[in-house]
Design a protein around this motif. Structure first.
Motif, PDB file in Angstrom:
ATOM      1  N   GLN A 105       0.826  -1.204   0.000  1.00 38.60           N
ATOM      2  CA  GLN A 105       0.000   0.000   0.000  1.00 38.60           C
ATOM      3  C   GLN A 105       0.863   1.257   0.000  1.00 38.60           C
ATOM      4  O   GLN A 105       0.600   2.206  -0.755  1.00 38.60           O
ATOM      5  CB  GLN A 105      -0.916   0.008   1.219  1.00 38.60           C
ATOM      6  CG  GLN A 105      -1.910   1.157   1.238  1.00 38.60           C
ATOM      7  CD  GLN A 105      -2.952   1.050   0.134  1.00 38.60           C
ATOM      8  OE1 GLN A 105      -3.731   0.100   0.099  1.00 38.60           O
ATOM      9  NE2 GLN A 105      -2.968   2.022  -0.777  1.00 38.60           N
TER      10      GLN A 105
ATOM     11  N   PHE B 251      -3.999 -10.192  -4.633  1.00 38.24           N
ATOM     12  CA  PHE B 251      -5.041  -9.439  -3.925  1.00 38.24           C
ATOM     13  C   PHE B 251      -4.498  -8.124  -3.375  1.00 38.24           C
ATOM     14  O   PHE B 251      -5.101  -7.056  -3.569  1.00 38.24           O
ATOM     15  CB  PHE B 251      -5.608 -10.293  -2.788  1.00 38.24           C
ATOM     16  CG  PHE B 251      -6.482  -9.534  -1.829  1.00 38.24           C
ATOM     17  CD1 PHE B 251      -7.715  -9.048  -2.219  1.00 38.24           C
ATOM     18  CD2 PHE B 251      -6.057  -9.294  -0.531  1.00 38.24           C
ATOM     19  CE1 PHE B 251      -8.522  -8.340  -1.332  1.00 38.24           C
ATOM     20  CE2 PHE B 251      -6.853  -8.594   0.360  1.00 38.24           C
ATOM     21  CZ  PHE B 251      -8.085  -8.111  -0.041  1.00 38.24           C
ATOM     22  N   HIS B 252      -3.356  -8.182  -2.684  1.00 38.35           N
ATOM     23  CA  HIS B 252      -2.816  -6.980  -2.047  1.00 38.35           C
ATOM     24  C   HIS B 252      -2.525  -5.882  -3.073  1.00 38.35           C
ATOM     25  O   HIS B 252      -2.926  -4.722  -2.889  1.00 38.35           O
ATOM     26  CB  HIS B 252      -1.523  -7.310  -1.281  1.00 38.35           C
ATOM     27  CG  HIS B 252      -1.701  -8.219  -0.123  1.00 38.35           C
ATOM     28  ND1 HIS B 252      -2.829  -8.214   0.668  1.00 38.35           N
ATOM     29  CD2 HIS B 252      -0.881  -9.175   0.404  1.00 38.35           C
ATOM     30  CE1 HIS B 252      -2.712  -9.121   1.623  1.00 38.35           C
ATOM     31  NE2 HIS B 252      -1.546  -9.722   1.482  1.00 38.35           N
TER      32      HIS B 252
ATOM     33  N   SER C 230      -3.506  -5.633  -6.285  1.00 36.08           N
ATOM     34  CA  SER C 230      -4.688  -5.215  -7.051  1.00 36.08           C
ATOM     35  C   SER C 230      -5.559  -4.268  -6.238  1.00 36.08           C
ATOM     36  O   SER C 230      -6.052  -3.261  -6.767  1.00 36.08           O
ATOM     37  CB  SER C 230      -5.506  -6.440  -7.464  1.00 36.08           C
ATOM     38  OG  SER C 230      -4.777  -7.254  -8.342  1.00 36.08           O
ATOM     39  N   GLN C 231      -5.777  -4.584  -4.983  1.00 35.32           N
ATOM     40  CA  GLN C 231      -6.617  -3.726  -4.153  1.00 35.32           C
ATOM     41  C   GLN C 231      -6.001  -2.345  -4.001  1.00 35.32           C
ATOM     42  O   GLN C 231      -6.689  -1.320  -4.111  1.00 35.32           O
ATOM     43  CB  GLN C 231      -6.842  -4.373  -2.783  1.00 35.32           C
ATOM     44  CG  GLN C 231      -7.888  -3.651  -1.947  1.00 35.32           C
ATOM     45  CD  GLN C 231      -8.075  -4.294  -0.595  1.00 35.32           C
ATOM     46  OE1 GLN C 231      -7.165  -4.282   0.243  1.00 35.32           O
ATOM     47  NE2 GLN C 231      -9.246  -4.872  -0.373  1.00 35.32           N
TER      48      GLN C 231
ATOM     49  N   ARG D 232      -7.950   0.949  -5.936  1.00 33.31           N
ATOM     50  CA  ARG D 232      -8.556   2.066  -5.212  1.00 33.31           C
ATOM     51  C   ARG D 232      -8.309   3.384  -5.935  1.00 33.31           C
ATOM     52  O   ARG D 232      -9.172   4.266  -5.967  1.00 33.31           O
ATOM     53  CB  ARG D 232      -8.033   2.098  -3.779  1.00 33.31           C
ATOM     54  CG  ARG D 232      -8.623   1.006  -2.908  1.00 33.31           C
ATOM     55  CD  ARG D 232      -7.936   0.905  -1.570  1.00 33.31           C
ATOM     56  NE  ARG D 232      -8.630  -0.043  -0.703  1.00 33.31           N
ATOM     57  CZ  ARG D 232      -8.115  -0.573   0.400  1.00 33.31           C
ATOM     58  NH1 ARG D 232      -6.884  -0.233   0.766  1.00 33.31           N
ATOM     59  NH2 ARG D 232      -8.799  -1.427   1.128  1.00 33.31           N
TER      60      ARG D 232
ATOM     61  N   MET E 244     -12.869  -9.698  -9.677  1.00 34.09           N
ATOM     62  CA  MET E 244     -12.492  -8.305  -9.932  1.00 34.09           C
ATOM     63  C   MET E 244     -13.417  -7.690 -10.971  1.00 34.09           C
ATOM     64  O   MET E 244     -13.843  -6.534 -10.833  1.00 34.09           O
ATOM     65  CB  MET E 244     -11.037  -8.234 -10.412  1.00 34.09           C
ATOM     66  CG  MET E 244     -10.000  -8.554  -9.369  1.00 34.09           C
ATOM     67  SD  MET E 244      -8.333  -8.495 -10.092  1.00 34.09           S
ATOM     68  CE  MET E 244      -7.352  -9.033  -8.686  1.00 34.09           C
TER      69      MET E 244
ATOM     70  N   TRP F 181     -15.491  -4.507 -10.062  1.00 35.93           N
ATOM     71  CA  TRP F 181     -14.842  -3.284 -10.521  1.00 35.93           C
ATOM     72  C   TRP F 181     -15.173  -2.858 -11.950  1.00 35.93           C
ATOM     73  O   TRP F 181     -14.817  -1.743 -12.359  1.00 35.93           O
ATOM     74  CB  TRP F 181     -13.320  -3.414 -10.379  1.00 35.93           C
ATOM     75  CG  TRP F 181     -12.864  -3.562  -8.959  1.00 35.93           C
ATOM     76  CD1 TRP F 181     -13.558  -3.210  -7.845  1.00 35.93           C
ATOM     77  CD2 TRP F 181     -11.616  -4.097  -8.502  1.00 35.93           C
ATOM     78  NE1 TRP F 181     -12.824  -3.485  -6.706  1.00 35.93           N
ATOM     79  CE2 TRP F 181     -11.630  -4.040  -7.078  1.00 35.93           C
ATOM     80  CE3 TRP F 181     -10.489  -4.628  -9.139  1.00 35.93           C
ATOM     81  CZ2 TRP F 181     -10.568  -4.483  -6.306  1.00 35.93           C
ATOM     82  CZ3 TRP F 181      -9.426  -5.070  -8.371  1.00 35.93           C
ATOM     83  CH2 TRP F 181      -9.471  -4.993  -6.972  1.00 35.93           C
TER      84      TRP F 181
END
Length: 257
Positions: free
Chosen positions: A77, A125-126, A128-129, A133, A175, A179
């Motif tokens: 992040q 997952f980490h 892509s999220q 955002r 996804m 999305w």
């Protein structure tokens, strides 16, 4: 929507490719760059990542480096936010980072199972999220998850790896479900068997190579540059209505018995 002269071009777009210091990830970075994108090279080793980035710049490619471990959520992040702030929008994400561990399922080490899941699935997952955002705010973005023929097929000694790649296929569909409404296209690119340094032992195994060439309709191993056209397509405006799909680039392996 304005008419594009060449909808396959990626000029003015930035692509982050995880695990791109070697092999498939590095070749995909080159392919996207040849289509006009600027690329962000990623790996866990900061020095190695900088060296590869410098090599690409010597080739005339617009490249930046960002070292982070895809399995570390907070690290991911922070890195993505820093890239967005320093360089601008990440418009294309290629989730390529992955590992392989081989052993019969009945003796497969639990710690290797956990390692595979953390890297091959949790990492997707980490990252892509974290990237999505920002894409959601802009109502635009392309996500390409690297699957495998093992997203569809299993082989002895790699059942846990196949489980991660099958999960990536379904996560890609998820996804899309969540999305697509925000203008994001998420698809998977699933390679067959390609000649890479990581596959050197298999390439050099005459018995395995003979089996593979007989099993594959194209009759040969793939060359990594042959993945680039599919990646450019999925990253481009030409694929704006393609979503949640898995594109197998495998010489026909998954199409025949």
């Amino acid at each position: 929507m304005a008419l594009q002269i060449d909808p396959f071009r990626l000029d003015g777009r930035r692509a982050l490719i995880t695990g791109s210091c070697q092999g498939v990830g590095l070749e995909l970075a080159r392919g996207l760059a040849r289509a006009g994108a600027s690329v962000v090279i990623n790996g866990r080793d900061a020095e190695r990542t900088r060296v590869v980035c410098a090599q690409l710049r010597e080739e005339g490619i617009e490249a930046e480096s960002s070292a982070f471990d895809v399995t570390e959520r907070e690290q991911v992040q922070a890195a993505v936010d820093a890239l967005e702030s320093r360089l601008g929008p990440i418009e294309i994400l290629v989730n390529n980072a992955g590992i392989q561990r081989r052993a019969p399922l009945e003796t497969f080490a639990p710690e290797h199972w956990d390692e595979l899941m953390r890297t091959n699935l949790d990492g997707v997952f980490h990252v892509s999220q974290a990237v999505a955002r920002h894409m959601i705010d802009r109502r635009h973005g392309k996500i390409i998850n690297i699957g495998s023929v093992q997203s569809e097929l299993a082989r002895p000694s790699i059942a846990p790896y196949a489980a991660t790649k099958g999960a990536v296929r379904m996560l890609t569909r998820g996804m899309c479900a969540d999305w697509a409404r925000y203008g994001i296209q998420a698809n998977a690119l699933a390679p067959g068997y390609f000649r890479t340094e990581l596959n050197r032992a298999l390439v050099d195994d005459q018995e395995f190579s003979a089996w593979l060439c007989k099993r594959t309709p194209a009759g040969r191993w793939g060359n990594v540059e042959e993945l680039c056209g599919a990646a450019v397509f999925l990253a481009s405006s030409a694929a704006d209505f393609v979503n949640g799909q898995t594109l197998y680039v495998d010489g026909g392996l998954t199409s025949v018995v």
